[in-house]
Design a protein around this motif. Structure first.
Motif, PDB file in Angstrom:
ATOM      1  N   VAL A 233       0.858  -1.180   0.000  1.00 15.81           N
ATOM      2  CA  VAL A 233       0.000   0.000   0.000  1.00 15.81           C
ATOM      3  C   VAL A 233       0.897   1.234   0.000  1.00 15.81           C
ATOM      4  O   VAL A 233       1.951   1.241   0.646  1.00 15.81           O
ATOM      5  CB  VAL A 233      -0.899   0.023   1.255  1.00 15.81           C
ATOM      6  N   CYS A 234       0.479   2.273  -0.710  1.00 13.87           N
ATOM      7  CA  CYS A 234       1.226   3.530  -0.632  1.00 13.87           C
ATOM      8  C   CYS A 234       0.270   4.686  -0.378  1.00 13.87           C
ATOM      9  O   CYS A 234      -0.923   4.598  -0.668  1.00 13.87           O
ATOM     10  CB  CYS A 234       2.046   3.785  -1.897  1.00 13.87           C
ATOM     11  N   VAL A 235       0.812   5.752   0.184  1.00 17.78           N
ATOM     12  CA  VAL A 235       0.028   6.966   0.387  1.00 17.78           C
ATOM     13  C   VAL A 235      -0.048   7.736  -0.937  1.00 17.78           C
ATOM     14  O   VAL A 235       0.798   7.562  -1.821  1.00 17.78           O
ATOM     15  CB  VAL A 235       0.641   7.844   1.496  1.00 17.78           C
ATOM     16  N   ASP A 236      -1.043   8.600  -1.041  1.00 17.80           N
ATOM     17  CA  ASP A 236      -1.327   9.252  -2.313  1.00 17.80           C
ATOM     18  C   ASP A 236      -0.267  10.254  -2.735  1.00 17.80           C
ATOM     19  O   ASP A 236      -0.219  10.657  -3.899  1.00 17.80           O
ATOM     20  CB  ASP A 236      -2.700   9.936  -2.253  1.00 17.80           C
ATOM     21  N   ASN A 237       0.607  10.647  -1.805  1.00 19.86           N
ATOM     22  CA  ASN A 237       1.688  11.570  -2.163  1.00 19.86           C
ATOM     23  C   ASN A 237       2.909  10.843  -2.729  1.00 19.86           C
ATOM     24  O   ASN A 237       3.920  11.475  -3.037  1.00 19.86           O
ATOM     25  CB  ASN A 237       2.113  12.409  -0.958  1.00 19.86           C
ATOM     26  N   ALA A 238       2.825   9.529  -2.899  1.00 20.43           N
ATOM     27  CA  ALA A 238       3.935   8.755  -3.476  1.00 20.43           C
ATOM     28  C   ALA A 238       4.078   9.054  -4.965  1.00 20.43           C
ATOM     29  O   ALA A 238       3.092   9.398  -5.635  1.00 20.43           O
ATOM     30  CB  ALA A 238       3.691   7.266  -3.272  1.00 20.43           C
ATOM     31  N   PRO A 239       5.298   8.911  -5.523  1.00 15.88           N
ATOM     32  CA  PRO A 239       5.475   9.033  -6.975  1.00 15.88           C
ATOM     33  C   PRO A 239       4.642   7.994  -7.716  1.00 15.88           C
ATOM     34  O   PRO A 239       4.351   6.911  -7.173  1.00 15.88           O
ATOM     35  CB  PRO A 239       6.974   8.773  -7.169  1.00 15.88           C
ATOM     36  N   VAL A 249      -3.891   2.308  -2.852  1.00 25.09           N
ATOM     37  CA  VAL A 249      -3.429   3.658  -2.530  1.00 25.09           C
ATOM     38  C   VAL A 249      -4.394   4.249  -1.507  1.00 25.09           C
ATOM     39  O   VAL A 249      -5.617   4.181  -1.683  1.00 25.09           O
ATOM     40  CB  VAL A 249      -3.374   4.556  -3.786  1.00 25.09           C
ATOM     41  N   VAL A 250      -3.851   4.811  -0.426  1.00 30.97           N
ATOM     42  CA  VAL A 250      -4.667   5.443   0.609  1.00 30.97           C
ATOM     43  C   VAL A 250      -4.409   6.952   0.578  1.00 30.97           C
ATOM     44  O   VAL A 250      -3.501   7.414  -0.111  1.00 30.97           O
ATOM     45  CB  VAL A 250      -4.344   4.858   2.004  1.00 30.97           C
ATOM     46  N   PRO A 251      -5.202   7.747   1.302  1.00 32.64           N
ATOM     47  CA  PRO A 251      -4.988   9.200   1.295  1.00 32.64           C
ATOM     48  C   PRO A 251      -3.557   9.579   1.663  1.00 32.64           C
ATOM     49  O   PRO A 251      -2.817   8.802   2.267  1.00 32.64           O
ATOM     50  CB  PRO A 251      -5.995   9.707   2.330  1.00 32.64           C
ATOM     51  N   LYS A 252      -3.171  10.793   1.307  1.00 32.73           N
ATOM     52  CA  LYS A 252      -1.793  11.241   1.533  1.00 32.73           C
ATOM     53  C   LYS A 252      -1.455  11.277   3.024  1.00 32.73           C
ATOM     54  O   LYS A 252      -2.345  11.250   3.891  1.00 32.73           O
ATOM     55  CB  LYS A 252      -1.574  12.601   0.889  1.00 32.73           C
ATOM     56  N   CYS A 253      -0.175  11.367   3.275  1.00 33.29           N
ATOM     57  CA  CYS A 253       0.338  11.304   4.647  1.00 33.29           C
ATOM     58  C   CYS A 253      -0.366  12.277   5.578  1.00 33.29           C
ATOM     59  O   CYS A 253      -0.846  11.893   6.652  1.00 33.29           O
ATOM     60  CB  CYS A 253       1.840  11.595   4.623  1.00 33.29           C
ATOM     61  N   THR A 254      -0.437  13.541   5.200  1.00 35.88           N
ATOM     62  CA  THR A 254      -0.989  14.563   6.084  1.00 35.88           C
ATOM     63  C   THR A 254      -2.494  14.427   6.289  1.00 35.88           C
ATOM     64  O   THR A 254      -3.059  15.042   7.192  1.00 35.88           O
ATOM     65  CB  THR A 254      -0.664  15.968   5.557  1.00 35.88           C
ATOM     66  N   ASP A 255      -3.153  13.614   5.454  1.00 35.57           N
ATOM     67  CA  ASP A 255      -4.579  13.336   5.636  1.00 35.57           C
ATOM     68  C   ASP A 255      -4.821  12.035   6.402  1.00 35.57           C
ATOM     69  O   ASP A 255      -5.946  11.535   6.456  1.00 35.57           O
ATOM     70  CB  ASP A 255      -5.287  13.250   4.279  1.00 35.57           C
ATOM     71  N   GLY A 256      -3.762  11.477   6.983  1.00 41.89           N
ATOM     72  CA  GLY A 256      -3.906  10.280   7.809  1.00 41.89           C
ATOM     73  C   GLY A 256      -4.082   9.005   7.017  1.00 41.89           C
ATOM     74  O   GLY A 256      -4.884   8.134   7.382  1.00 41.89           O
ATOM     75  N   GLY A 257      -3.309   8.855   5.942  1.00 41.20           N
ATOM     76  CA  GLY A 257      -3.432   7.682   5.085  1.00 41.20           C
ATOM     77  C   GLY A 257      -3.250   6.362   5.824  1.00 41.20           C
ATOM     78  O   GLY A 257      -3.980   5.400   5.568  1.00 41.20           O
ATOM     79  N   VAL A 258      -2.279   6.295   6.732  1.00 37.88           N
ATOM     80  CA  VAL A 258      -2.055   5.059   7.493  1.00 37.88           C
ATOM     81  C   VAL A 258      -3.265   4.750   8.368  1.00 37.88           C
ATOM     82  O   VAL A 258      -3.691   3.602   8.489  1.00 37.88           O
ATOM     83  CB  VAL A 258      -0.767   5.157   8.340  1.00 37.88           C
ATOM     84  N   GLY A 259      -3.858   5.775   8.953  1.00 31.35           N
ATOM     85  CA  GLY A 259      -5.065   5.580   9.749  1.00 31.35           C
ATOM     86  C   GLY A 259      -6.214   5.033   8.917  1.00 31.35           C
ATOM     87  O   GLY A 259      -6.954   4.155   9.363  1.00 31.35           O
TER      88      GLY A 259
END
Length: 271
Positions: A233-239, A249-259
């Motif tokens: 799984v990667c966050v949405d801010n990944a290349p 793909v989950v939401p970007k880091c600052t939007d709590g993608g891991v959560g």
């Protein structure tokens, strides 16, 4: 339905679980706690040092030993012991001498098995590194370092590090590994040392099936981790290159993608 107690989630830190500027999003903290209360296993796989990871342990409980130094070390924070320690060969010193002559402006740090950071050459990017991670360090020359080397970090602008990366591909050392760990950081590690190889070793140590692991990352030093895990799984801010081979793909880091990832796991295991 899979038993949540059998699942191990392994997350990268920078720009995946947290940012140096904003820290860990509250949603990530909340869902990590809930996931572990239900019996799930959670840890991190990062290029950061033991000291750097420890700064977040007042917010972040790790139920499993952590992968640090980009796979060079597996460290058990609960018992304060090394479970794995990969050491650079003497070739690293020779390679570093060559690199320093060819790239005299690039910042350079050597990290050793005494958990110390030795600053060999400072620049604006090494200052950013130690400031962002609140790291203590010693300014010195190579001859003064007596401990074993775990990794060497080079710091500069992205274009300069891409030149360095291309240069290192041609170096005649088959016992060294090089990886871009950030747009402004490039690292030298022992050959075969990756977050992925460390994950497999960690699973063997704690008797977890690699098929039951879920890895989440964002950058090129996460590739082997993502390839090794049962689910990538990667966050949405990944290349885009990283997104292309991940299962989700989950939401970007600052939007709590891991959560968001953990919330999906909890839902699938409890409904």
């Amino acid at each position: 339905m899979k038993d949540i107690k059998n699942i191990l989630v392994v997350s990268d830190l920078d720009n995946t679980l947290l940012t140096a500027e904003k820290g860990i999003p509250e949603y990530n903290i909340e869902m990590i706690k809930k996931f572990q209360e239900l019996g799930g296993n959670f840890t991190v796989a990062t290029g950061r040092s033991i000291e750097s990871v420890a700064r977040y342990l007042d917010q972040l409980e790790l139920s499993t030993p952590a992968i640090t130094y980009n796979g060079g070390v597996i460290y058990d924070y609960k018992n304060k012991i090394f479970l794995l320690k990969e050491i650079l060969s003497d070739s690293a010193k020779e390679a570093l001498d060559i690199i320093r002559r060819e790239f005299p402006d690039v910042g350079c740090e050597v990290m050793c098995d005494n958990n110390r950071l030795y600053m060999i050459r400072e620049n604006a990017y090494t200052f950013k590194h130690v400031d962002d991670e609140k790291l203590s360090y010693v300014c010195t020359d190579l001859s003064s370092i007596k401990n074993n080397w775990i990794k060497v970090l080079f710091a500069d602008c992205n274009s300069r590090l891409l030149e360095l990366q291309e240069f290192c591909r041609k170096l005649p050392f088959d016992d060294l590994e090089f990886v871009m760990s950030n747009t402004i950081y490039f690292e030298m590690l022992p050959k075969g040392t990756t977050k992925g190889t460390a994950l497999q070793k960690l699973c063997d140590m704690i008797n977890v099936d690699i098929a039951d692991t879920i890895a989440v990352g964002d950058y090129y030093n996460d590739i082997e981790l993502l390839k090794t895990a049962g689910l990538s799984v990667c966050v949405d801010n990944a290349p885009q290159e990283i997104k292309d081979f991940c299962h989700a793909v989950v939401p970007k880091c600052t939007d709590g993608g891991v959560g968001h990832l953990l919330a999906q796991i909890i839902k699938s295991c409890t409904t």
